[in-house]
Design a protein around this motif. Structure first.
Motif, PDB file in Angstrom:
ATOM      1  N   SER A  98       0.812  -1.218   0.000  1.00 12.19           N
ATOM      2  CA  SER A  98       0.000   0.000   0.000  1.00 12.19           C
ATOM      3  C   SER A  98       0.849   1.274   0.000  1.00 12.19           C
ATOM      4  O   SER A  98       0.345   2.356  -0.306  1.00 12.19           O
ATOM      5  CB  SER A  98      -0.937   0.026   1.208  1.00 12.19           C
ATOM      6  OG  SER A  98      -0.204   0.098   2.421  1.00 12.19           O
ATOM      7  N   VAL A 118      -2.043   5.955   0.371  1.00  9.88           N
ATOM      8  CA  VAL A 118      -3.096   6.905   0.028  1.00  9.88           C
ATOM      9  C   VAL A 118      -3.867   7.330   1.273  1.00  9.88           C
ATOM     10  O   VAL A 118      -4.248   8.489   1.426  1.00  9.88           O
ATOM     11  CB  VAL A 118      -4.076   6.278  -0.991  1.00  9.88           C
ATOM     12  CG1 VAL A 118      -5.215   7.231  -1.310  1.00  9.88           C
ATOM     13  CG2 VAL A 118      -3.349   5.892  -2.267  1.00  9.88           C
ATOM     14  N   GLU A 119      -4.035   6.414   2.209  1.00 11.68           N
ATOM     15  CA  GLU A 119      -4.917   6.621   3.356  1.00 11.68           C
ATOM     16  C   GLU A 119      -4.213   7.102   4.617  1.00 11.68           C
ATOM     17  O   GLU A 119      -4.788   7.838   5.406  1.00 11.68           O
ATOM     18  CB  GLU A 119      -5.651   5.307   3.666  1.00 11.68           C
ATOM     19  CG  GLU A 119      -6.298   5.190   5.042  1.00 11.68           C
ATOM     20  CD  GLU A 119      -7.398   6.217   5.287  1.00 11.68           C
ATOM     21  OE1 GLU A 119      -7.763   6.404   6.463  1.00 11.68           O
ATOM     22  OE2 GLU A 119      -7.887   6.829   4.316  1.00 11.68           O
ATOM     23  N   SER A 150      -7.664   9.460   2.279  1.00  8.90           N
ATOM     24  CA  SER A 150      -8.002   8.942   0.947  1.00  8.90           C
ATOM     25  C   SER A 150      -8.766   9.965   0.109  1.00  8.90           C
ATOM     26  O   SER A 150      -9.529  10.778   0.630  1.00  8.90           O
ATOM     27  CB  SER A 150      -8.853   7.674   1.071  1.00  8.90           C
ATOM     28  OG  SER A 150      -8.092   6.615   1.594  1.00  8.90           O
ATOM     29  N   ASN A 151      -8.551   9.932  -1.184  1.00 11.85           N
ATOM     30  CA  ASN A 151      -9.342  10.658  -2.163  1.00 11.85           C
ATOM     31  C   ASN A 151      -9.024  10.105  -3.546  1.00 11.85           C
ATOM     32  O   ASN A 151      -8.125   9.266  -3.692  1.00 11.85           O
ATOM     33  CB  ASN A 151      -9.080  12.176  -2.109  1.00 11.85           C
ATOM     34  CG  ASN A 151      -7.639  12.542  -2.328  1.00 11.85           C
ATOM     35  OD1 ASN A 151      -6.844  12.482  -1.403  1.00 11.85           O
ATOM     36  ND2 ASN A 151      -7.269  12.913  -3.547  1.00 11.85           N
ATOM     37  N   SER A 152      -9.739  10.546  -4.548  1.00  9.51           N
ATOM     38  CA  SER A 152      -9.565   9.993  -5.884  1.00  9.51           C
ATOM     39  C   SER A 152      -8.424  10.657  -6.630  1.00  9.51           C
ATOM     40  O   SER A 152      -8.150  11.839  -6.455  1.00  9.51           O
ATOM     41  CB  SER A 152     -10.860  10.173  -6.688  1.00  9.51           C
ATOM     42  OG  SER A 152     -11.098  11.556  -6.909  1.00  9.51           O
ATOM     43  N   VAL A 158      -3.078  10.886  -5.407  1.00  8.34           N
ATOM     44  CA  VAL A 158      -2.940   9.963  -4.276  1.00  8.34           C
ATOM     45  C   VAL A 158      -1.585  10.029  -3.570  1.00  8.34           C
ATOM     46  O   VAL A 158      -1.350   9.288  -2.621  1.00  8.34           O
ATOM     47  CB  VAL A 158      -3.196   8.514  -4.742  1.00  8.34           C
ATOM     48  CG1 VAL A 158      -4.627   8.371  -5.226  1.00  8.34           C
ATOM     49  CG2 VAL A 158      -2.217   8.108  -5.849  1.00  8.34           C
ATOM     50  N   ARG A 179      -1.498  16.650   0.947  1.00  7.25           N
ATOM     51  CA  ARG A 179      -2.607  15.860   0.433  1.00  7.25           C
ATOM     52  C   ARG A 179      -3.248  16.625  -0.724  1.00  7.25           C
ATOM     53  O   ARG A 179      -3.584  17.805  -0.587  1.00  7.25           O
ATOM     54  CB  ARG A 179      -3.650  15.624   1.527  1.00  7.25           C
ATOM     55  CG  ARG A 179      -4.841  14.768   1.086  1.00  7.25           C
ATOM     56  CD  ARG A 179      -5.885  14.729   2.185  1.00  7.25           C
ATOM     57  NE  ARG A 179      -7.007  13.859   1.850  1.00  7.25           N
ATOM     58  CZ  ARG A 179      -8.157  13.864   2.500  1.00  7.25           C
ATOM     59  NH1 ARG A 179      -8.343  14.697   3.521  1.00  7.25           N
ATOM     60  NH2 ARG A 179      -9.123  13.049   2.150  1.00  7.25           N
TER      61      ARG A 179
END
Length: 487
Positions: A96, A115-116, A142-144, A147, A165
């Motif tokens: 990840s 990402v998170e 997280s987001n689209s 990343v 971010r």
């Protein structure tokens, strides 16, 4: 000339002389073009999308390999850019992980991001291992699409970890509300955290200090070594219109933004937002010729594009302009300062969002070391000096290097990851005028085709003996000159 300056000059001469490595790596694409006064060499390959790189307290290179984990690399150093890999192993295997990597100032903790979340591991640099399970320090990131989560550990303020971010590309308007946590850089105080603290300790959206917002995707961050000023390089949008005219070819520009200082007492409240840099409402001008109604505009000015109700005047009044602006689509990924603060290096990963590929280079920016400010004016169009470029941008992105993470070692060499090719380059100043030198390509010694081979054993020993002789001659001459200078 002082003895110190003379010594430095002789070491530069020795570094330049040591350009012939017994065996070198050769890129599978056209060798890079190296700027005058520099030498470059490919020193590692076969990595999996290397993004951020950093040196641990022993001088080993840590590499975050996106989708794989963190690897540790040591090299045999034969002087100059002549380095040969001698050992590599994975210290963290976690698929990840995708970009961010930092090391605590005492060298005992490694931080990395997905990402998170931001994770932490206890680290023993002497043996190159982590211990225990990863601790989740910061979550809810997280987001689209955008990343990457870049991490920067402050050298001026121990325990302060900066995290970037990007915005949510599915909902750009969400970045206009600071409590959403999108398009921001926040600082988190890790000083008092222990392994016994709850996991996660921080929520990105509600905790930490907002250093800047309205930042679409500020991937690279750096702290000026003299002043402590925080800078970030910004990837702007790929497509905008103004008065029905599509400006995507040359506008808006990429940005270098100044976020202030970590010891600022204003704002004073924990979550009070810092400066807003305009996204998604306003963007920076790069090419005036393409922009309708461009009276009173200049490079770097914040202006309104189609899709909002703001005017150029409102953009200028409400939002912070970039300190410098770069060509559209260059895609800056990292920024690192030299120790003295006179130069910043920026990696431009490049893009093919315009009609032809642009970027794909390593460049430098001149700074005033005392003030921590770029030398170039805010409306400059020539603040960048290219150091390493691709020979043929039409071959990009598939047959060229794509710069990602940067790191400077203890002797001032610049290390650069190329994520698309899985490689690591090393560059060093030579002080020579004329063409720069790529070792292993045109004008340099080569070691085969394709991936090449690394030198080792007797060949490396020969290089070390050569380097020892050079050092001995250099220091003998220094001693003689020192005696002459003191007469």
């Amino acid at each position: 000339m002082s003895l110190l300056a003379l010594t430095a000059s002789l070491h530069a001469v020795a570094a330049v002389a040591q350009t012939t490595c017994s065996s070198v790596l050769v890129p599978s694409y056209s060798p890079p073009v190296v700027a005058s006064g520099w030498q470059a060499q490919l020193v590692a390959g076969g990595l999996t999308k290397p993004r951020t790189i950093a040196f641990d307290s022993t001088g080993a290179l840590l590499v975050l390999e996106s989708g794989k984990g963190i690897s540790r690399h040591s090299f045999t150093d034969n002087g100059g850019t002549c380095l040969a890999p001698d050992h590599a192993h994975m210290i963290v295997e976690l698929t990840s992980l995708n970009h961010g990597l930092a090391i605590s100032n005492d060298g005992k903790t490694i931080y990395a991001s997905s990402v998170e979340a931001v994770f932490a591991w206890d680290y023993d640099a002497e043996v190159g291992i982590v211990s225990g399970t990863p601790r989740t320090l910061i979550a809810n990131m997280s987001n689209s699409d955008l990343v990457t989560r870049t991490l920067l550990m402050s050298k001026k303020h121990d325990g302060m970890l900066l995290v970037s971010r990007g915005g949510d590309e599915d909902d750009p308007a969400a970045s206009e509300i600071v409590s959403n946590g999108f398009s921001q850089i926040r600082a988190f105080n890790l000083t008092n955290l222990t392994t016994a603290d709850p996991s996660p300790h921080y929520n990105f959206n509600t905790d930490g200090r907002v250093l800047g917002w309205g930042l679409r995707n500020s991937i690279g961050m750096a702290e000026h070594p003299a002043t402590g000023g925080i800078y970030a390089v910004e990837n702007s949008v790929d497509s905008v219109k103004r008065n029905g005219v599509d400006l995507r070819e040359n506008n808006p520009g990429e940005e270098l933004n100044f976020l202030g200082y970590l010891n600022d007492t204003n704002p004073t409240t924990t979550n009070q937002a810092g400066k807003n840099f305009g996204y998604p409402q306003c963007f920076a001008v790069w090419d005036l010729a393409d922009i309708p109604e461009n009276d009173r505009l200049a490079i770097g000015k914040q202006i309104a594009f189609m899709g909002n109700t703001l005017t150029d005047q409102m953009c200028a009044a409400r939002y912070e302009p970039p300190r410098l602006t770069f060509p559209a689509h260059y895609a800056p990924i990292d920024i690192k300062f030299e120790e003295g603060g006179e130069t910043a290096y920026v990696s431009f990963r490049g893009s093919f969002a315009s009609s032809s590929p642009v970027g794909y280079r390593l460049s430098s920016i001149a700074f005033n070391a005392a003030s921590g400010e770029p030398v170039a004016a805010a409306d400059s169009n020539d603040a960048l000096t290219d150091i390493l470029t691709n020979q043929d941008l039409t071959a990009c992105p598939n047959r060229c290097f794509r710069p990602a993470g940067l790191a400077l070692d203890s002797v001032g060499r610049v290390w650069m990851a190329s994520d698309s090719t899985g490689e690591i380059y090393v560059l060093q100043k030579t002080g020579e005028s004329g063409n720069g030198r790529f070792v292993g390509g045109d004008g340099g010694s080569s070691g085969g085709s394709g991936g090449g081979n690394t030198g080792g054993g007797i060949e490396n020993a020969a290089g070390m003996i050569w380097s020892w002789r050079t050092e001995l001659l250099s220091w003998t001459f220094v001693a003689a000159m020192g005696a002459w200078l003191t007469c």
